[in-house]
Write an enzyme that holds these catalytic residues in place. Structure first.
Site, PDB file in Angstrom:
ATOM      1  N   ARG A   1      56.854  29.933  29.949  1.00 38.28           N
ATOM      2  CA  ARG A   1      56.174  28.936  30.128  1.00 38.28           C
ATOM      3  C   ARG A   1      56.664  28.237  29.458  1.00 38.28           C
ATOM      4  O   ARG A   1      57.228  28.114  28.182  1.00 38.28           O
ATOM      5  CB  ARG A   1      54.717  28.584  29.449  1.00 38.28           C
ATOM      6  CG  ARG A   1      53.935  27.076  30.203  1.00 38.28           C
ATOM      7  CD  ARG A   1      52.507  27.298  28.884  1.00 38.28           C
ATOM      8  NE  ARG A   1      52.332  27.609  28.428  1.00 38.28           N
ATOM      9  CZ  ARG A   1      52.324  27.195  26.689  1.00 38.28           C
ATOM     10  NH1 ARG A   1      52.121  25.224  27.500  1.00 38.28           N
ATOM     11  NH2 ARG A   1      51.791  27.509  26.133  1.00 38.28           N
TER      12      ARG A   1
ATOM     13  N   ASP B   1      22.907  38.583 -10.745  1.00 34.92           N
ATOM     14  CA  ASP B   1      24.180  38.135  -9.766  1.00 34.92           C
ATOM     15  C   ASP B   1      25.420  39.008  -8.925  1.00 34.92           C
ATOM     16  O   ASP B   1      26.016  38.827  -8.402  1.00 34.92           O
ATOM     17  CB  ASP B   1      24.888  36.732  -9.343  1.00 34.92           C
ATOM     18  CG  ASP B   1      25.848  36.506 -10.721  1.00 34.92           C
ATOM     19  OD1 ASP B   1      27.240  36.218  -9.956  1.00 34.92           O
ATOM     20  OD2 ASP B   1      25.893  36.661 -11.953  1.00 34.92           O
TER      21      ASP B   1
ATOM     22  N   ASP C   1      19.308  36.208 -15.574  1.00 39.11           N
ATOM     23  CA  ASP C   1      20.769  36.529 -15.795  1.00 39.11           C
ATOM     24  C   ASP C   1      20.872  34.254 -16.125  1.00 39.11           C
ATOM     25  O   ASP C   1      20.134  34.343 -15.276  1.00 39.11           O
ATOM     26  CB  ASP C   1      21.658  37.177 -14.917  1.00 39.11           C
ATOM     27  CG  ASP C   1      23.202  36.229 -15.185  1.00 39.11           C
ATOM     28  OD1 ASP C   1      24.026  36.918 -15.861  1.00 39.11           O
ATOM     29  OD2 ASP C   1      23.237  36.540 -14.087  1.00 39.11           O
TER      30      ASP C   1
ATOM     31  N   ARG D   1      39.187  27.322  29.341  1.00 36.80           N
ATOM     32  CA  ARG D   1      39.395  27.452  31.074  1.00 36.80           C
ATOM     33  C   ARG D   1      38.617  28.301  31.152  1.00 36.80           C
ATOM     34  O   ARG D   1      38.942  29.530  31.097  1.00 36.80           O
ATOM     35  CB  ARG D   1      40.837  27.478  31.048  1.00 36.80           C
ATOM     36  CG  ARG D   1      41.500  26.778  31.528  1.00 36.80           C
ATOM     37  CD  ARG D   1      41.824  25.332  32.190  1.00 36.80           C
ATOM     38  NE  ARG D   1      41.162  25.443  33.718  1.00 36.80           N
ATOM     39  CZ  ARG D   1      42.714  25.025  34.482  1.00 36.80           C
ATOM     40  NH1 ARG D   1      43.238  24.451  33.519  1.00 36.80           N
ATOM     41  NH2 ARG D   1      42.512  24.966  35.174  1.00 36.80           N
TER      42      ARG D   1
END
Length: 734
Positions: A281, A687, A506, A10
């Site tokens: 509400r 890695d 690797d 909104r």
């Protein structure tokens, strides 16, 4: 076009139609109210739904013109989209699920389709109005797919996302058929904000369990970048509420509006009574029936408060066409009638019930007049009403009773905290509030006011934006290290010009992706092809250097003309010769360590043990990700005590813990391999943490490359194993 775009379902304004034409009024709700002042002060562009479906092109243009005057761009939605996207998926799927009301959640494919469609409409509008490098702040659960959508179209944008409702535990979110899409959508942001640490923790847990991404503290590591998750408890415009409370109290009754005077007269009639205030509400998450039951228990248990206490209950209508809400209203109506019928007198109704919304000024009047705020939602992302009540207590007299399930409870520690499901506890809290010494209530209120005044809506928004800038700056540093196409061409050029080359590569996570079972990661034809092409180069040494055991490496690569270093350097096979040990082998220590690892396998389903010559490895990639991480920490602690004063060490890899003979690592092995050799091009690719030894031990001019983002001694990084294969193929082509 704008440098700062806020987007929410909104707009902060609502366009409506009456006999006089189109009218613009402020939107209701905490988000619109809270962010409106920040929007104006920072000259942002706000994109959202204006609350109306235009009847014609001319009317749409008129609405757009009215919205632009307030710095807004309207997104027009037809009735079908509103029903499926908003009333449907947003409020009958995400809302109940995220608030732990699974029984109310509906899983409808058509709703999901239109939810996706509307999110794309918002994303397209953002991209169309964003300057290069602009900042975009996406708000709440109706637009969770937008961050990833706009990142795909405009990676130059800085994207923040804030969830204003709870994020549920993994056990809840896993029931959602579109769970991965929802989480991936949110992960399109650079910075993700939550009201409390619990919500952030649940999100990170779901990311790990459902998508398998690595999480370190508040950083989520994706293949190409990192996402930051942090906590920003939303504030209110404290000065606005406090100033209006002062003005309201200082005006004589006759100078106020008629509706205001009516409310004043009503409150004056209650002057000799203690007033409890409840504002919500109408929603099943708010705990309204439980609150009424607690008030009934209080009146039953403490009859001396008859005609001395009134509960003013303001309930704002919500989704009156939905059966759940209709049933809830009926339940509340019946409870109010029963309490008033059982306890009321001619001059006194215990519960004064308003089923409507009130103007802002009337809310301030209720806040200032009430002695106690009774706010007990079953689940609530924040509950700004609690903060508004505190801000309006200009004389600092008043007591706040607040559900521990509301996000605001984490900040407002001086409130009387209750479990909203515990009727007796809540009833006793009302009595505690009524009998609290004035000095104590003032002290508590003063501390809460000081806190929410300091961390108001402006500070909340500013902190989020500062954090978003810092996150983007960190990402820019990472991107500067990324092996871009230009940098890759530079490396390829060096390789082509070099006379003697050595490549240390690797295996797992570098040449090949990870598998749940280590034995499934055997080489494919592409790996053999690219390595064969490199080996065919004159004066090019290809060295596969891995933590893999010698036997497996020999099965996979023993028939090839590659140089092999296995078990982090414990074994090496050079120029087709036999395997050679790094130093004499001893394994008596395994008799002590193996039973410990076996006990962890027994207690961690999915984990397994790998027995290498110089080491024992505990793998937990296939285990539950959180349990595996917890067990890994425990294992490191237990084994550390066992190997003290022994020639052993612990290595932490990617979802593995390895206990090995000390003095053996990839760095030492690689340094020994190139010792006394004339080499003018060295490359090292790996890695995980074990490859950091490699990056640190090799010469300074080594072309070191880490696979994946994160801290590393490597000069560059690439995103994944596919990039490694592509780079090696390009080197082989020279």
């Amino acid at each position: 076009m704008s440098d700062l775009i806020i987007t929410s379902n909104r707009l902060p304004l609502k366009v409506s139609k009456n006999e006089e034409g189109l009218q613009v009024s402020p939107s209701e709700g905490g988000l619109a109210t809270g962010l409106k002042s920040y929007h104006k002060n920072n000259n942002s562009l706000w994109i959202g739904w204006p609350g109306i479906e235009p009847d014609s092109k001319e009317e749409a243009e008129h609405v757009t013109h009215l919205a632009k005057q307030e710095g807004c761009i309207p997104i027009f939605l037809n009735e079908k989209l509103i029903n499926n996207y908003y009333h449907g998926f947003s409020n009958t799927t995400l809302w109940p699920l995220f608030h732990y009301f699974i029984k109310y959640a509906e899983f409808n494919q058509l709703h999901w389709n239109d939810y996706t469609h509307v999110n794309k409409m918002f994303a397209d509008a953002i991209v169309a109005h964003a300057n290069k490098g602009a900042t975009v702040w996406v708000q709440d659960y109706q637009l969770v797919l937008v961050p990833d959508m706009i990142r795909a179209m405009r990676p130059d944008l800085k994207i923040g996302f804030f969830l204003h409702i709870p994020f549920p535990s993994y056990e809840i979110i896993r029931t959602l058929p579109w769970r991965e899409e929802i989480i991936k959508g949110i992960l399109g942001a650079d910075l993700i904000g939550f009201h409390t640490y619990d919500y952030a923790r649940h999100f990170k847990s779901s990311v790990k369990r459902l998508l398998g991404h690595e999480v370190e503290f508040n950083q989520i590591k994706l293949e190409q970048r990192q996402v930051t998750v942090d906590v920003f408890p939303m504030g209110i415009d404290y000065e606005k509420f406090n100033d209006l409370a002062i003005k309201t109290q200082s005006k004589p009754v006759q100078e106020r509006s008629k509706t205001h005077r009516d409310l004043d007269r009503f409150l004056l009639e209650q002057a000799d009574r203690h007033l409890l205030l409840s504002i919500d509400r109408l929603d099943y998450t708010k705990g309204i029936p439980e609150r009424l039951e607690a008030f009934k228990w209080f009146l039953t248990t403490y009859p001396e408060y008859k005609e001395k206490v009134s509960l003013i209950m303001l309930t704002v209508p919500s989704r009156e066409d939905v059966e759940h809400y209709q049933n809830l209203k009926t339940e509340v109506d019946v409870l109010v009638s029963r309490i008033n019928g059982e306890f009321g007198t001619v001059n006194w109704n215990p519960v004064i019930y308003f089923y409507r919304s009130l103007p802002f000024e009337n809310l301030i009047e209720l806040y200032t007049s009430a002695d106690i705020a009774l706010l007990t939602p079953l689940r609530d992302g924040m509950n700004l009403v609690a903060k508004e009540f505190v801000a309006c207590k200009i004389n600092q007299k008043g007591v706040l009773i607040l559900s521990e399930m509301a996000g605001a409870a984490k900040e407002l520690g001086e409130a009387i905290s209750v479990n909203p499901n515990n009727i007796v506890q809540t009833g006793k809290a009302i009595h505690q509030a009524l009998t609290m010494p004035v000095e104590e209530s003032i002290e508590r209120m003063h501390k809460m006011q000081k806190r929410i005044k300091r961390y108001d809506i402006h500070k909340w928004a500013s902190d989020f934006m500062v954090s978003l800038d810092k996150t983007a700056d960190k990402e820019a540093v990472l991107q500067a290290r990324k092996l871009t196409s230009d940098l890759q061409q530079n490396v390829v050029s060096k390789f082509a010009k070099a006379k003697n080359r050595t490549l240390f590569i690797d295996y797992d996570g570098t040449l090949q992706r990870f598998f749940d079972l280590p034995q499934d990661a055997k080489p494919d034809e592409e790996i053999y092809s690219v390595l064969d092409a490199l080996v065919a180069h004159a004066k090019t040494d290809v060295v596969l250097i891995s933590g893999r055991d010698k036997k497996t490496f020999d099965q996979w690569f023993g028939h090839k003309n590659y140089n092999l270093i296995a078990e982090h350097g414990a074994w090496k096979k050079v120029n087709g010769q036999d395997w050679k040990e790094h130093k004499p082998f001893h394994d008596q220590w395994k008799e002590i360590i193996l039973p410990v690892l076996e006990s962890y396998v027994d207690r961690t389903p999915g984990s397994l043990i790998e027995d290498k010559t110089y080491s024992l490895v505990w793998h937990y990639r296939k285990a539950d990700i959180e349990l595996g991480g917890l067990r890994a920490l425990e294992l490191i602690r237990d084994v550390s005590n066992l190997i003290a004063n022994q020639d052993l060490e612990i290595l932490e890899g990617s979802k593995v813990i390895e206990i090995k003979v000390a003095g053996i690592n990839k760095g030492i092995a690689a340094a020994e391999y190139i010792h006394n050799k004339e080499i003018d091009f060295v490359m090292a690719i790996g890695d995980d943490w074990t490859d950091e030894f490699l990056f640190k031990e090799l010469p300074e001019d080594t072309n070191s490359i880490k696979v994946g983002t994160g801290n590393s001694a490597a000069k560059y990084y690439v995103e994944n194993y596919k990039n490694v294969r592509s780079l090696l193929a390009e080197l082989a082509s020279k």
